[in-house]
Design a protein around this motif. Structure first.
Motif, PDB file in Angstrom:
ATOM      1  N   PRO A 106     -42.703  48.405  -3.284  1.00 54.10           N
ATOM      2  CA  PRO A 106     -41.906  47.726  -4.121  1.00 54.10           C
ATOM      3  C   PRO A 106     -42.784  46.357  -4.337  1.00 54.10           C
ATOM      4  O   PRO A 106     -42.677  45.611  -5.446  1.00 54.10           O
ATOM      5  N   TRP A 147     -46.040  46.290  -6.163  1.00 53.44           N
ATOM      6  CA  TRP A 147     -46.000  46.545  -7.510  1.00 53.44           C
ATOM      7  C   TRP A 147     -45.663  45.271  -8.197  1.00 53.44           C
ATOM      8  O   TRP A 147     -46.094  44.906  -9.081  1.00 53.44           O
ATOM      9  N   MET A 148     -44.886  44.371  -7.462  1.00 54.78           N
ATOM     10  CA  MET A 148     -44.280  43.173  -8.084  1.00 54.78           C
ATOM     11  C   MET A 148     -45.486  42.344  -7.878  1.00 54.78           C
ATOM     12  O   MET A 148     -45.733  41.327  -9.102  1.00 54.78           O
ATOM     13  N   ALA A 153     -47.851  42.963 -10.989  1.00 58.49           N
ATOM     14  CA  ALA A 153     -47.191  42.262 -12.228  1.00 58.49           C
ATOM     15  C   ALA A 153     -47.558  40.928 -12.463  1.00 58.49           C
ATOM     16  O   ALA A 153     -47.861  40.442 -13.675  1.00 58.49           O
ATOM     17  N   LYS A 193     -50.647  40.435 -14.516  1.00 55.18           N
ATOM     18  CA  LYS A 193     -50.780  41.153 -16.103  1.00 55.18           C
ATOM     19  C   LYS A 193     -50.367  40.268 -17.010  1.00 55.18           C
ATOM     20  O   LYS A 193     -49.442  39.417 -16.924  1.00 55.18           O
ATOM     21  N   ILE A 232     -47.412  43.903 -19.089  1.00 59.56           N
ATOM     22  CA  ILE A 232     -46.247  44.391 -18.216  1.00 59.56           C
ATOM     23  C   ILE A 232     -45.465  45.018 -18.837  1.00 59.56           C
ATOM     24  O   ILE A 232     -44.848  46.202 -18.317  1.00 59.56           O
ATOM     25  N   TYR A 233     -45.236  45.088 -20.283  1.00 61.83           N
ATOM     26  CA  TYR A 233     -44.479  45.980 -21.019  1.00 61.83           C
ATOM     27  C   TYR A 233     -45.042  47.579 -21.713  1.00 61.83           C
ATOM     28  O   TYR A 233     -44.356  48.151 -22.299  1.00 61.83           O
ATOM     29  N   VAL A 292     -46.529  51.055 -21.809  1.00 60.44           N
ATOM     30  CA  VAL A 292     -46.022  52.325 -21.192  1.00 60.44           C
ATOM     31  C   VAL A 292     -47.142  53.246 -21.886  1.00 60.44           C
ATOM     32  O   VAL A 292     -47.414  53.260 -22.952  1.00 60.44           O
ATOM     33  N   PRO A 293     -47.932  54.166 -20.892  1.00 60.87           N
ATOM     34  CA  PRO A 293     -47.672  54.082 -19.486  1.00 60.87           C
ATOM     35  C   PRO A 293     -48.232  52.929 -18.783  1.00 60.87           C
ATOM     36  O   PRO A 293     -49.147  52.135 -19.251  1.00 60.87           O
ATOM     37  N   PRO A 294     -47.767  52.631 -17.631  1.00 61.78           N
ATOM     38  CA  PRO A 294     -48.135  51.474 -17.070  1.00 61.78           C
ATOM     39  C   PRO A 294     -49.522  51.023 -16.810  1.00 61.78           C
ATOM     40  O   PRO A 294     -50.322  52.055 -16.561  1.00 61.78           O
ATOM     41  N   TRP A 348     -52.071  50.168 -14.178  1.00 58.72           N
ATOM     42  CA  TRP A 348     -51.683  50.533 -12.849  1.00 58.72           C
ATOM     43  C   TRP A 348     -52.517  49.262 -11.800  1.00 58.72           C
ATOM     44  O   TRP A 348     -52.058  48.597 -10.904  1.00 58.72           O
ATOM     45  N   TRP A 372     -40.585  38.270 -17.106  1.00 58.61           N
ATOM     46  CA  TRP A 372     -41.175  39.047 -15.937  1.00 58.61           C
ATOM     47  C   TRP A 372     -42.188  38.470 -15.607  1.00 58.61           C
ATOM     48  O   TRP A 372     -42.637  38.249 -14.048  1.00 58.61           O
TER      49      TRP A 372
END
Lengths: 271, 307
Positions: free
Chosen positions: A23, A26-27, A30, A33, A38-39, A41-43, A45, A235
Motif C-alpha cells: 500500500p 502504491w501511494m 501515485a 502520475k 491517477i484516474y 482504468v486499468p491503472p 502500473w 489525489w
C-alpha cells in the motif's frame, strides 16, 4: 538448519513484507502520475519517475506549512527533552518519599486522551491571543509527550551502573555536575531514541493541531487532510504530500528499529 | 521570610548543605511536574467543570449550570451509544487480529532471524506502525476507492465486484478495523518477537524429543514467554484505540450514517462542529474514565502476574 527448512519461512516472509509495504509503494507511485493517469482504468502500473509536477505544485503553495511542522516538531522535541531529562534523572537517583507515586502519576497522565484537554487549551490560548501560533503548538506537544519522554529516559538512566553515579558523588560532583558530566554522556544513545520518538509523535499529530490552528500555524498533516474535500479529492497532491510526510518516520524506523519496541512500550520491553 | 529573623545569627552565605541539596533536587523535578500539572491535569479538571454546564464555544461568557444533565443526555443519545459500541467492536476486533497475525508473523521472522534477508524483510515489514496515521487512512482511501482504486480493479479482473468499502454501512467499520490492524500488527509482531527470542533453543529441542506437537509448544513454551509483552501491548493498544481519531477523520468522517462513529470523533464534532463544548467535555470525561478503568485493571493484572 539447512537451506530447505528456510525456504517456506522465506516465502512467508516475502509475502508478509509485501502485505505491509505494497500500500505504501502504491501511494508513492501515485505521486509521480499525472491526474489523468491517477484516474486511469486499468491503472498505470509503473509511472514515469521523472514527472515531478505534483511535488512542484504542492510545495510552491504549501512549503510554509511544511516549515511550520518542522519548527513545531523540533521545538517540541527540544522543550520536552529539556524538561524530561532532569526529571527522569531525579526520579531514578534521588531518594524521596512518594518517589514511586510520582513516577506512576506521570505515567498515568499519558493515559489522558488529548480530546479531554483540547477545549480548555483552546480557551487558554484564545485568552492569551495565542491561537494559531507556533509557540502554542510547541507548548502543547511538549506537554503531551512529556510523560512518555520521562518514562523512556528513566529506563535508560536505570541502565547506567549505580556505582558510577555514586563514585561521581563521592568525588565531590554536585547533582548538577553528575547529571551533566556523567549521566547525560552515558545515556547518549537513549536520549537520541527518546528525541526521535517525540519527534515522530509530534510530527504525526493531527487532533490538537486541528483545534489550535486555523491558517498561519497549520501543520502539514492539517494541510494534507484538507486536500480531501466533499467536492473533490486531490489525489495527486495527497500522494506527493504523503511521501514527504512519511519520509522522517520511514527513515527513523529503518535506522532505529532496535529501539522501537522499548520505545513504544516506554521501556517495559527490551528487544 | 518568617525564618529570616530566627536564623539571622547564621552568616547569610552559609547555606546548610542539606537545604542546598534539597533545592537542587527540586530543580530537577519541579519544572516537569508543574508543566504536566498545567498542561494535562488543570485542563482536565476544567473539562470536568465544563461538562456540568450548557456551554457553547462561541459564547463562553454565557454558560448555564445544568449539573449532570449532559451525562444523562449522553447515555440516552443514540449516536453516542453507537459510538461506544463501534469503539468497543473496533478495539476488540483490531487487537485480536493484531495478536493472531502478529504471532504468525513473529514465528516466521523468528525462524529467519539469523539470516540477513530475513532481517531486511523484517525492517521493511514494520514500516506501517510509525507512519503518519492520516497518511495511512488516505493511502487506503486511494486503494479502496470504488472508481479509481486498484483493489476493486483487481477484484473485477477475477470477476468479483468490489463494494464501496467506506461508503457501504456494512463494510465501513470492518474496513476501518482492517486498516487499523494493518498499521499495528507489526507492533504486536515486534513485541512478540522480543518475547520469543528469550526462549532458549534447548527448550524447543527437549520438546521435540518428547514428541510435542506444534500446539503443545505454542501453549506450554511460547505463550508463557510472551504473555507479559502481550498484556503490555494490549494496554497500549486499548488506550490508542479509545483515542482513535485521525483514521476516521480522513476516511469516513464517522459515516455512512453512524457506521464508523467513534467516541473521540464524537467528542471532537460536539466541540468543534456544533460548538457544544459542555456536551463534548462530558463525552471526553467518559473516554478518560474508560481508559482509566481499562488501564488500572490491566496493570494490576500484570503486577499480580509478576509477583
Amino acid at each position: 538448519m539447512n537451506r530447505e527448512t528456510k525456504a517456506l519461512p522465506l516465502v512467508a516472509a516475502v509475502f508478509i513484507t509485501f502485505i505491509f509495504t505494497a500500500p505504501i509503494i502504491w501511494m508513492v507511485m501515485a505521486a509521480f502520475k499525472t491526474v489523468v493517469d491517477i484516474y486511469a482504468v486499468p491503472p498505470v502500473w509503473v509511472p514515469d519517475f521523472t514527472y515531478l509536477e505534483n511535488f512542484k505544485v504542492l510545495l510552491s503553495d504549501n512549503w510554509p506549512f511544511l516549515l511550520n511542522s518542522l519548527i513545531v516538531t523540533v521545538g517540541a522535541t527540544v522543550l520536552s527533552l529539556a524538561l524530561a531529562l532532569p526529571a527522569a534523572f531525579g526520579l531514578v537517583y534521588f531518594q524521596f518519599r512518594s518517589q514511586n507515586f510520582l513516577a506512576d502519576w506521570i505515567l498515568s497522565t499519558r493515559m489522558m486522551p488529548p480530546i479531554a484537554a483540547a477545549v480548555p487549551l483552546y480557551m487558554v490560548f484564545n485568552g492569551f491571543g495565542m491561537l494559531d501560533t507556533i509557540p502554542a503548538l510547541i507548548i502543547v506537544y511538549a506537554g503531551f509527550n512529556l510523560p512518555f519522554a520521562i518514562w523512556v529516559a528513566m529506563s535508560f538512566f536505570r541502565n547506567i551502573p549505580r556505582e558510577i553515579i555514586e563514585a561521581a558523588r563521592v568525588e565531590g560532583c554536585s547533582w548538577v555536575q553528575t547529571f551533566r558530566l556523567v549521566a547525560l554522556p552515558l545515556a547518549k544513545s537513549g536520549i537520541a531514541t527518546v528525541a526521535t520518538f517525540v519527534f515522530i509523535f509530534a510530527w504525526n499529530e493531527l487532533l490538537l493541531a486541528l483545534f489550535l490552528t486555523t491558517r498561519e500555524a497549520r501543520t502539514f498533516p492539517v494541510v494534507i487532510s484538507s486536500f480531501s474535500t466533499v467536492t473533490r479529492t486531490y489525489w495527486e497532491l495527497i500522494s506527493a504530500a504523503t511521501i514527504i510526510q512519511i519520509l522522517p518516520p520511514v527513515i527513523f524506523t529503518i535506522i532505529m528499529q532496535r529501539h522501537i519496541v522499548s520505545g513504544l512500550t516506554m521501556g517495559a520491553v527490551k528487544h | 521570610m518568617a525564618n529570616a529573623t530566627e536564623t539571622s545569627d547564621v552568616p547569610r552565605t552559609a547555606v546548610r548543605p542539606a537545604d542546598d541539596e534539597r533545592n537542587v533536587k527540586l530543580l530537577f523535578l519541579v519544572p516537569a511536574v508543574v508543566y504536566l500539572l498545567l498542561l494535562s491535569v488543570v485542563p482536565f479538571i476544567y473539562s470536568v467543570y465544563l461538562s456540568l454546564f450548557d456551554a457553547r464555544l462561541t459564547r463562553l461568557d454565557r454558560k448555564f449550570f445544568i449539573g449532570l444533565e449532559n451525562y444523562q443526555n449522553l447515555l440516552t443519545d443514540p449516536l453516542f451509544l453507537k459510538a461506544i459500541q463501534n469503539t468497543v467492536v473496533l478495539t476488540v476486533s483490531s487487537i485480536s487480529l493484531e495478536i493472531v497475525f502478529g504471532f504468525l508473523c513473529a514465528k516466521v521472522f523468528l525462524s529467519l532471524r539469523e539470516m540477513r534477508t530475513g532481517q531486511v524483510l523484517r525492517s521493511l515489514a514494520i514500516l506501517p506502525m510509525m507512519i503518519t496515521p492520516i497518511c495511512v487512512g488516505l493511502m487506503f482511501s486511494y486503494i479502496l476507492n470504488p472508481t479509481l482504486g486498484v483493489a476493486n480493479y483487481l477484484l473485477s479482473s477475477i470477476g468479483v465486484e468490489g463494494p464501496s468499502w467506506f461508503g457501504d454501512p456494512t463494510f465501513a467499520l470492518p474496513t476501518v478495523i482492517f486498516i487499523n490492524a494493518w498499521q499495528w500488527t507489526p507492533f504486536m509482531m515486534l513485541l512478540m518477537l522480543a518475547g520469543l527470542v528469550s526462549i532458549p533453543s534447548s527448550l524447543y529441542e527437549a520438546a521435540e524429543l518428547e514428541g510435542a506437537k506444534w500446539h503443545h509448544i505454542a501453549r506450554w513454551i511460547e505463550l508463557p514467554a510472551i504473555r507479559d509483552v502481550i498484556i503490555i501491548g494490549l494496554i497500549l493498544r486499548v488506550i490508542d484505540n479509545l483515542k482513535l481519531f485521525d483514521l476516521v477523520y480522513v476516511t469516513t468522517r464517522g459515516g455512512p450514517g453512524d457506521a464508523t462513529e467513534l467516541i473521540t470523533y464524537f467528542a471532537y464534532r460536539q466541540d468543534f462542529r456544533f460548538f457544544q463544548v459542555g456536551y463534548g467535555s462530558a463525552a471526553a470525561v467518559i473516554i478518560l474514565l474508560m481508559s482509566i478503568v481499562v488501564t488500572t485493571f490491566a496493570v494490576s493484572f500484570l503486577r499480580r502476574n509478576q509477583r
